[in-house]
Every structure is written in C-alpha cells, then in structure tokens.
Design a protein around this motif. Sequence first.
Motif, PDB file in Angstrom:
ATOM      1  N   LYS A 182       0.827  -1.213   0.000  1.00 39.94           N
ATOM      2  CA  LYS A 182       0.000   0.000   0.000  1.00 39.94           C
ATOM      3  C   LYS A 182       0.854   1.252   0.000  1.00 39.94           C
ATOM      4  N   THR A 183       1.925   1.197  -0.744  1.00 37.89           N
ATOM      5  CA  THR A 183       2.820   2.342  -0.884  1.00 37.89           C
ATOM      6  C   THR A 183       3.370   2.308  -2.305  1.00 37.89           C
ATOM      7  N   ASP A 184       4.091   3.319  -2.667  1.00 39.40           N
ATOM      8  CA  ASP A 184       4.667   3.366  -3.998  1.00 39.40           C
ATOM      9  C   ASP A 184       5.784   2.328  -4.092  1.00 39.40           C
ATOM     10  N   PHE A 185       5.497   1.260  -4.783  1.00 35.48           N
ATOM     11  CA  PHE A 185       6.458   0.170  -4.948  1.00 35.48           C
ATOM     12  C   PHE A 185       7.596   0.611  -5.865  1.00 35.48           C
ATOM     13  N   GLY A 186       7.323   1.596  -6.702  1.00 38.60           N
ATOM     14  CA  GLY A 186       8.332   2.088  -7.626  1.00 38.60           C
ATOM     15  C   GLY A 186       8.557   1.123  -8.773  1.00 38.60           C
ATOM     16  N   CYS A 187       9.573   1.388  -9.506  1.00 40.21           N
ATOM     17  CA  CYS A 187       9.928   0.541 -10.653  1.00 40.21           C
ATOM     18  C   CYS A 187      11.165  -0.258 -10.268  1.00 40.21           C
ATOM     19  N   ARG A 188      11.032  -1.558 -10.249  1.00 43.52           N
ATOM     20  CA  ARG A 188      12.147  -2.423  -9.836  1.00 43.52           C
ATOM     21  C   ARG A 188      12.352  -3.513 -10.874  1.00 43.52           C
ATOM     22  N   ALA A 189      13.587  -3.828 -11.121  1.00 39.26           N
ATOM     23  CA  ALA A 189      13.913  -4.951 -11.997  1.00 39.26           C
ATOM     24  C   ALA A 189      14.066  -6.187 -11.125  1.00 39.26           C
ATOM     25  N   ILE A 190      13.222  -7.176 -11.359  1.00 38.79           N
ATOM     26  CA  ILE A 190      13.270  -8.419 -10.601  1.00 38.79           C
ATOM     27  C   ILE A 190      13.234  -9.565 -11.598  1.00 38.79           C
ATOM     28  N   ASN A 191      14.274 -10.380 -11.599  1.00 39.32           N
ATOM     29  CA  ASN A 191      14.354 -11.508 -12.524  1.00 39.32           C
ATOM     30  C   ASN A 191      13.419 -12.632 -12.089  1.00 39.32           C
ATOM     31  N   LEU A 192      12.578 -13.061 -13.009  1.00 42.56           N
ATOM     32  CA  LEU A 192      11.693 -14.196 -12.768  1.00 42.56           C
ATOM     33  C   LEU A 192      12.216 -15.372 -13.584  1.00 42.56           C
ATOM     34  N   GLY A 193      13.042 -16.145 -12.992  1.00 41.39           N
ATOM     35  CA  GLY A 193      13.625 -17.294 -13.673  1.00 41.39           C
ATOM     36  C   GLY A 193      14.057 -18.324 -12.652  1.00 41.39           C
ATOM     37  N   THR A 194      14.784 -19.297 -13.140  1.00 37.99           N
ATOM     38  CA  THR A 194      15.239 -20.357 -12.248  1.00 37.99           C
ATOM     39  C   THR A 194      16.553 -20.011 -11.573  1.00 37.99           C
ATOM     40  N   GLY A 195      17.292 -19.048 -12.134  1.00 37.10           N
ATOM     41  CA  GLY A 195      18.610 -18.721 -11.614  1.00 37.10           C
ATOM     42  C   GLY A 195      19.669 -19.693 -12.094  1.00 37.10           C
ATOM     43  N   LYS A 196      19.261 -20.628 -12.930  1.00 35.68           N
ATOM     44  CA  LYS A 196      20.178 -21.628 -13.482  1.00 35.68           C
ATOM     45  C   LYS A 196      20.309 -21.373 -14.978  1.00 35.68           C
ATOM     46  N   GLY A 197      21.520 -21.242 -15.440  1.00 39.43           N
ATOM     47  CA  GLY A 197      21.746 -21.025 -16.858  1.00 39.43           C
ATOM     48  C   GLY A 197      21.324 -22.244 -17.681  1.00 39.43           C
ATOM     49  N   THR A 198      20.860 -21.994 -18.899  1.00 39.53           N
ATOM     50  CA  THR A 198      20.452 -23.060 -19.810  1.00 39.53           C
ATOM     51  C   THR A 198      21.115 -22.807 -21.146  1.00 39.53           C
ATOM     52  N   SER A 199      21.770 -23.811 -21.693  1.00 39.50           N
ATOM     53  CA  SER A 199      22.451 -23.632 -22.975  1.00 39.50           C
ATOM     54  C   SER A 199      21.447 -23.648 -24.121  1.00 39.50           C
ATOM     55  N   VAL A 200      21.878 -23.132 -25.259  1.00 41.57           N
ATOM     56  CA  VAL A 200      21.038 -23.152 -26.452  1.00 41.57           C
ATOM     57  C   VAL A 200      20.694 -24.602 -26.811  1.00 41.57           C
ATOM     58  N   LEU A 201      21.654 -25.498 -26.709  1.00 43.36           N
ATOM     59  CA  LEU A 201      21.389 -26.906 -27.029  1.00 43.36           C
ATOM     60  C   LEU A 201      20.382 -27.529 -26.065  1.00 43.36           C
TER      61      LEU A 201
END
Length: 105
Positions: free
Chosen positions: A18-37
């Motif tokens: 209930k306050t100004d959350f502002g603009c934040r960058a938050i990654n929505l992912g697994t945090g685990k890299g995935t190769s193209v293959l």
Amino acid sequence: MDLADGHIAALDTMLKLKTDFGCRAINLGTGKGTSVLEIVEAFRAASGQAIPIKIVSRRAGDVAEVYGATDKAREELGWVAKRGIEEMCRDQWNWASKNPDGYEG
C-alpha cells in the motif's frame, strides 16, 4: 505457469505494501543457466518434432553464458520458479500450438 505466477506475486506485493512500490527490476527465472542446445532439446521433446540446427563458431560479441540472479524475487516477492526448462518449453509449445496467430485483440 511460473512467469504468470511471478507477475501475480509482484502485483500482490504491491497491493500489500500500500505504498509506492516504484519501478524495480526483478528476474523471474530459475537462476540456473540453460544452454542453447538444452533449449533446443527441450523444444524437441515438447513438440515431438525435429529441430534442425547448425553448430558454428561463436560470433563476435556473443557471451559465453547469461543468467539472472533470482534473489530479489525470493526475498521481495516470496516467489521461486517451480518448473524446469522442460515444463516451460512444453507450456509454450502447447500455447503456441493452440494460438498459431498469437494474441488476438
């Protein structure tokens, strides 16, 4: 679907604060890299179709790996990914197969 759940968690957090959350960058992912293959193989499995590939030398400017830290999503939104790349590719293939023209209207 994880991505939708992550966005809902962000909206819920904004409403709870209930306050100004502002603009934040938050990654929505697994945090685990995935190769193209790995992505190609996951889409092959999801679609049941062959995906032609050509392995070539790295292009100038290509990075070796890229992935986002997901700490903020967990700490600020209470959200973590529940699905792996196989489920994500399956869900995307399922949606795209049912919606060949993308979003309408």
